[in-house]
Design a protein around this motif. Structure first.
Motif, short mmCIF file in Angstrom:
data_model
loop_
_atom_site.label_atom_id
_atom_site.label_comp_id
_atom_site.label_asym_id
_atom_site.label_seq_id
_atom_site.Cartn_x
_atom_site.Cartn_y
_atom_site.Cartn_z
N TYR A 4 0.81 -1.21 0.00
CA TYR A 4 0.00 0.00 0.00
C TYR A 4 0.85 1.27 0.00
CZ TYR A 4 -3.54 -3.36 1.30
OH TYR A 4 -4.37 -4.44 1.32
N THR A 5 2.15 1.12 0.16
CA THR A 5 3.01 2.28 0.26
C THR A 5 2.97 3.12 -1.00
OG1 THR A 5 4.45 1.02 1.71
CG2 THR A 5 5.36 3.04 0.76
N LEU A 6 2.96 2.45 -2.14
CA LEU A 6 2.98 3.17 -3.41
C LEU A 6 1.75 4.04 -3.57
CD1 LEU A 6 4.67 3.47 -5.97
CD2 LEU A 6 3.30 1.67 -7.00
N ARG A 7 0.63 3.60 -3.00
CA ARG A 7 -0.61 4.38 -3.14
C ARG A 7 -0.75 5.41 -2.03
NH1 ARG A 7 -6.10 3.64 -1.25
NH2 ARG A 7 -7.55 4.68 -2.66
N ASN A 8 -0.46 5.01 -0.79
CA ASN A 8 -0.73 5.87 0.35
C ASN A 8 0.47 6.69 0.80
OD1 ASN A 8 -3.36 4.86 0.48
ND2 ASN A 8 -2.70 3.08 1.66
N GLY A 9 1.66 6.35 0.33
CA GLY A 9 2.85 7.06 0.74
C GLY A 9 3.05 8.32 -0.07
N PRO A 10 4.20 8.94 0.09
CA PRO A 10 4.46 10.21 -0.61
C PRO A 10 4.47 10.06 -2.11
CG PRO A 10 6.44 9.38 0.49
CD PRO A 10 5.31 8.56 1.00
N VAL A 11 5.00 8.95 -2.59
CA VAL A 11 5.02 8.75 -4.05
C VAL A 11 3.60 8.65 -4.57
CG1 VAL A 11 5.80 7.27 -5.90
CG2 VAL A 11 7.27 7.63 -3.93
N GLY A 12 2.75 7.89 -3.86
CA GLY A 12 1.38 7.73 -4.32
C GLY A 12 0.58 9.01 -4.26
N ARG A 13 0.84 9.84 -3.24
CA ARG A 13 0.09 11.09 -3.13
C ARG A 13 0.44 12.06 -4.25
NH1 ARG A 13 1.00 10.21 2.47
NH2 ARG A 13 2.85 11.55 2.45
N VAL A 14 1.73 12.06 -4.64
CA VAL A 14 2.12 12.96 -5.72
C VAL A 14 1.56 12.50 -7.04
CG1 VAL A 14 4.09 13.88 -6.99
CG2 VAL A 14 4.19 13.72 -4.51
N LEU A 15 1.53 11.18 -7.22
CA LEU A 15 1.07 10.62 -8.50
C LEU A 15 -0.32 10.02 -8.34
CD1 LEU A 15 4.41 8.89 -9.45
CD2 LEU A 15 3.53 11.04 -10.34
N ALA A 16 -1.20 10.70 -7.62
CA ALA A 16 -2.52 10.15 -7.29
C ALA A 16 -3.41 10.02 -8.50
CB ALA A 16 -3.21 11.04 -6.25
N GLY A 17 -3.05 10.67 -9.58
CA GLY A 17 -3.92 10.60 -10.75
C GLY A 17 -3.80 9.33 -11.52
N ASP A 18 -2.84 8.45 -11.17
CA ASP A 18 -2.62 7.21 -11.91
C ASP A 18 -3.62 6.17 -11.44
OD1 ASP A 18 -1.64 5.26 -13.49
OD2 ASP A 18 0.17 4.89 -12.31
N ARG A 19 -4.66 5.94 -12.20
CA ARG A 19 -5.72 5.01 -11.83
C ARG A 19 -5.35 3.59 -12.20
NH1 ARG A 19 -9.52 7.02 -8.30
NH2 ARG A 19 -10.00 9.17 -8.86
N GLY A 20 -5.94 2.61 -11.48
CA GLY A 20 -5.75 1.20 -11.82
C GLY A 20 -6.65 0.82 -12.98
N LEU A 195 13.74 2.46 -2.02
CA LEU A 195 13.26 2.53 -3.40
C LEU A 195 12.75 1.18 -3.87
CD1 LEU A 195 13.01 4.13 -6.09
CD2 LEU A 195 15.34 3.38 -6.61
N LEU A 196 13.50 0.12 -3.55
CA LEU A 196 13.10 -1.22 -3.96
C LEU A 196 11.85 -1.67 -3.23
CD1 LEU A 196 13.66 -3.88 -5.50
CD2 LEU A 196 15.12 -4.56 -3.59
N ARG A 197 11.82 -1.49 -1.90
CA ARG A 197 10.74 -2.03 -1.09
C ARG A 197 9.46 -1.23 -1.19
NH1 ARG A 197 8.96 -1.37 4.21
NH2 ARG A 197 10.54 0.22 4.56
N GLN A 198 9.56 0.10 -1.30
CA GLN A 198 8.37 0.94 -1.25
C GLN A 198 7.91 1.44 -2.62
OE1 GLN A 198 8.54 4.00 1.74
NE2 GLN A 198 9.85 2.79 3.09
N VAL A 199 8.75 1.31 -3.64
CA VAL A 199 8.37 1.84 -4.94
C VAL A 199 8.41 0.76 -6.02
CG1 VAL A 199 8.91 3.54 -6.73
CG2 VAL A 199 9.19 4.14 -4.32
N MET A 200 9.57 0.15 -6.23
CA MET A 200 9.75 -0.75 -7.36
C MET A 200 8.91 -2.04 -7.21
SD MET A 200 11.64 1.19 -9.11
CE MET A 200 12.03 0.13 -10.50
N LEU A 201 9.05 -2.71 -6.08
CA LEU A 201 8.32 -3.97 -5.91
C LEU A 201 6.80 -3.77 -5.87
CD1 LEU A 201 10.56 -6.06 -3.47
CD2 LEU A 201 10.20 -6.39 -5.92
N PRO A 202 6.28 -2.79 -5.10
CA PRO A 202 4.82 -2.58 -5.17
C PRO A 202 4.33 -2.22 -6.56
CG PRO A 202 5.72 -1.52 -3.23
CD PRO A 202 6.90 -1.96 -4.04
N GLY A 203 5.11 -1.42 -7.29
CA GLY A 203 4.71 -1.06 -8.64
C GLY A 203 4.77 -2.21 -9.62
N ALA A 204 5.60 -3.22 -9.31
CA ALA A 204 5.77 -4.36 -10.21
C ALA A 204 4.92 -5.56 -9.81
CB ALA A 204 7.24 -4.77 -10.26
#
Length: 290
Positions: A4-20, A195-204
């Motif tokens: 959930y980090t990618l969606r609820n964390g700082p990265v997700g908040r900045v890029l909140a417009g990216d819908r599933g 970066l790996l744990r909170q961004v790359m792996l959740p995004g992949a």
């Protein structure tokens, strides 16, 4: 959780417009709509069962080739009462668990490493591609010479079957993460582990889970194949044993059970995938209603 980090964390908040991805509605024929979504899936199996019953009743094929459903049911009950069916099924499942776990872990590690590092990709991609081009069954003669025909052979064959799709999908998943995610993570000064744990792996996760499901399917098929060739236990062995004894009811029982277990494994992985990505499906549902 990291998912959930990618969606609820700082990265997700900045890029909140990216819908599933939105859910797709499957059209159902008006003739089958009264049956409901679950019952529709039973139409074809029940039709085949009816055809099988008619074929046995009118002896379109000799009973030695196509036993009647009642004979198969009687054989199933006898094998279940004797414990043979449960024993062979448990042995096959245990082999899949060991082999798939090894292949999936190694494939995930290699796929992520290649996705993150161009250097690792340059060194390993050609050899991996050549390795993947050889069918799983093509490795059995060589592995027989190296490890014999014991449990090690089954585990290695299953691991190879799971390793290839897991590596390819993990690599594709890491490379599919938008570069903007990494740029925003850099603004927040994430280290490599973050970066790996909170961004790359959740995004992949979506491609990785595709690799998990394909890997498990390939592992199950490889298990049956290697048990057909070199085993004295397991569901694949039941097929060989039934053919040698010319007990076609045992062959059909093993075939049906192999299909049911494989279908069940895929369904379990689909449920796990939906739970781990429920934020993505929820976003897709909201996007479809907007």
């Amino acid at each position: 959780m990291a998912y959930y980090t990618l969606r609820n964390g700082p990265v997700g908040r900045v890029l909140a417009g990216d819908r599933g991805a939105t859910r797709r509605k499957v059209a159902v024929s008006p003739w089958l709509r009264p049956l409901g979504g679950g019952a529709v899936a039973l139409v074809l199996p029940l039709s085949l069962l009816a055809l099988w019953t008619l074929s046995a009743a009118f002896e379109w094929l000799p009973p030695q080739i196509l036993p009647a459903p009642a004979d198969v049911e009687h054989g199933l009950v006898e094998m279940w009462r004797s414990g043979d069916l449960a024993k062979h099924t448990a042995i096959s499942l245990l082999r899949v668990v060991y082999g798939f776990s090894i292949g999936a872990i190694v494939g995930l590690a290699l796929g992520v490493a290649m996705g993150l590092s161009r250097t690792v990709e340059d060194y390993t991609r050609p050899l991996f591609t050549a390795f993947a081009q050889v069918p799983t069954l093509g490795w059995i003669p060589l592995l027989m010479l190296l490890v014999g025909i014991g449990e090690g052979l089954k585990i290695l064959v299953i691991a190879k079957a799971a390793f290839v799709p897991m590596t390819m999908n993990s690599f594709a998943g890491i490379r599919s993460v938008p570069p903007a995610y990494g740029e925003v993570a850099a603004l927040y000064r994430f280290n490599r582990w973050q970066l790996l744990r909170q961004v790359m792996l959740p995004g992949a996760i979506p491609p990785i889970f595709t690799g998990v499901r394909y890997g498990l399917t390939h592992a199950w098929m490889a298990l049956v194949a290697v048990e057909l060739l070199a085993s004295s236990e397991g569901l694949g062995y039941l097929l060989v044993w039934g053919r040698q004894m010319f007990w076609l009811d045992a062959v059909m029982i093993a075939m049906v059970l192999i299909g049911i277990v494989g279908f069940g494994l895929d369904k379990v992985m689909a449920i796990i995938e939906r739970r781990l990505q429920r934020w993505r499906f929820a976003d897709g549902a909201r996007g479809g209603r907007a």
